[in-house]
Design a protein around this motif. Structure first.
Motif, PDB file in Angstrom:
ATOM      1  N   GLU A   1       3.920   1.163  -6.501  1.00  0.00           N
ATOM      2  CA  GLU A   1       4.025   0.498  -4.595  1.00  0.00           C
ATOM      3  C   GLU A   1       3.234  -0.226  -4.077  1.00  0.00           C
ATOM      4  O   GLU A   1       3.372  -1.149  -2.998  1.00  0.00           O
ATOM      5  CB  GLU A   1       4.523   1.557  -3.449  1.00  0.00           C
TER       6      GLU A   1
ATOM      7  N   GLU B   1       5.664  11.062  -8.800  1.00  0.00           N
ATOM      8  CA  GLU B   1       5.585  10.748  -7.448  1.00  0.00           C
ATOM      9  C   GLU B   1       3.735   9.760  -7.172  1.00  0.00           C
ATOM     10  O   GLU B   1       4.151   8.741  -6.812  1.00  0.00           O
ATOM     11  CB  GLU B   1       5.206  12.083  -6.176  1.00  0.00           C
TER      12      GLU B   1
ATOM     13  N   LYS C   1       4.289   6.222  -8.692  1.00  0.00           N
ATOM     14  CA  LYS C   1       5.265   5.757  -7.825  1.00  0.00           C
ATOM     15  C   LYS C   1       4.929   5.173  -6.361  1.00  0.00           C
ATOM     16  O   LYS C   1       4.951   3.200  -6.794  1.00  0.00           O
ATOM     17  CB  LYS C   1       6.636   6.794  -7.204  1.00  0.00           C
TER      18      LYS C   1
END
Lengths: 230, 230
Positions: free
Chosen positions: B50, B43, B46
């Motif tokens: 982003e 996570e 990620k």
């Protein structure tokens, strides 16, 4: 000046084509206002400048190096006590600078319009490629220039590379800029020609404390004045 | 391939001349290790990606944008709870990346040595001018190249500008690189030629999920293989 030998006129970008230094000065003032509980204004400016100079060899010029130095200086100045909110504000300041509208220097567009009909014009700037390309785009001045040359530094060797790249002799090269240290002295050193148009604010790092006298050098108050000699 | 029409061969720099992506992957792993109390590894990766994508239009490519995004992501991921010590580590990570030794890709020097005797070679890279110039200097490969072209992005329009700048037709232009998205597809689109040499690690942002088939395109396992066709 012997106009017939001029092949290319290079213009510095920041504070020659558009206002730049003012944004940095404002950001420094904001920075020192955020840290006023820790350090008086003067001392804060000094410490930030020292941090920038320490980071310059590794980071180079531009807003992103400035942003990273703001964050590091805020930690150093506060002995690690700086709040995350202030660091967020510093990041936001750097982003706002990258995104700021371009304000042209007075009279510059008319000068470029006239000169571009007689000479090949290029932009010769140090700093960040993306940032300078974006400003040139936003400025509406791109149409007057053959291309943009972003240099990692403005030492004589960088100008030599530029002149070779332009495929001309140094004596056919003309530089117009606001910084004696970056735009004038190194160009004179390689045998080129230079015109100084001062801007009211000069970064300490760009200041020199003597007068330039040279056959290939002229200084003018306003950019329009160069049309009298070019 | 019709060798007689080749005027200039451009080499991508990162992960074509020297290892690069590995340093970013390592830094991302370090980042997620520092924040493991807040977010699981997957996570965290990620969220960092982003943040990088959100900042890309404003910051562009390179280590300094990455450093600024690391800091901003650490604040966002921890809801402002990140410690100043961690932010200091992130700054130190970015500095270490800028200062890292250059590790050449296997076999590249021999290939450049051979090709530079037959063609004009240039480096065509996106990212940070100072950083790429420094890596070229450190790499010892500078002597094989006519010059370095740092592009703010590798879109077809940027390659068109490059080809115009090199004063050649697109069909005389040859690009060698590891990224299908940045080094191959835009070059084919403007009518140039391209050779793909994959690197074992590709940034998600550079990945494409289809096969490239084109008359002007070839793919090889190792860089030495290109000597069979050039």
């Amino acid at each position: 000046m012997n106009q017939s030998i001029i092949k290319t006129i290079a213009f510095d970008a920041d504070d020659t084509l558009w206002i730049n230094e003012t944004f940095f000065r404002d950001a420094e003032d904001q920075f020192c206002a955020l840290l006023e509980d820790y350090l008086p204004y003067e001392e804060c400016h000094k410490r930030l400048f020292e941090m920038e100079m320490r980071n310059l060899p590794l980071y180079g010029y531009g807003i992103k190096p400035f942003g990273l130095s703001l964050i590091e200086a805020s930690i150093e100045i506060t002995d690690g006590e700086v709040s995350i909110e202030i660091i967020q504000e510093l990041i936001a300041m750097a982003k706002a600078m990258l995104d700021a509208p371009v304000q042209l220097m007075e009279g510059i567009e008319g000068v470029l319009d006239t000169l571009s009909q007689k000479y090949r014009l290029v932009v010769a700037t140090k700093g960040d490629l993306l940032d300078q390309e974006r400003k040139l785009e936003k400025s509406g001045l791109a149409k007057y220039f053959h291309h943009i040359e972003v240099m990692s530094d403005k030492q004589p060797k960088n100008y030599m590379k530029l002149v070779n790249h332009l495929d001309i002799a140094p004596e056919s090269f003309f530089m117009v800029g606001n910084s004696l240290k970056s735009d004038i002295l190194p160009v004179l050193e390689i045998g080129g020609n230079a015109i100084h148009i001062p801007f009211h604010t000069t970064w300490v790092h760009e200041q020199i404390d003597y007068e330039v006298v040279h056959d290939n050098f002229q200084a003018f108050e306003k950019v329009d004045d160069i049309l009298n000699v070019l």
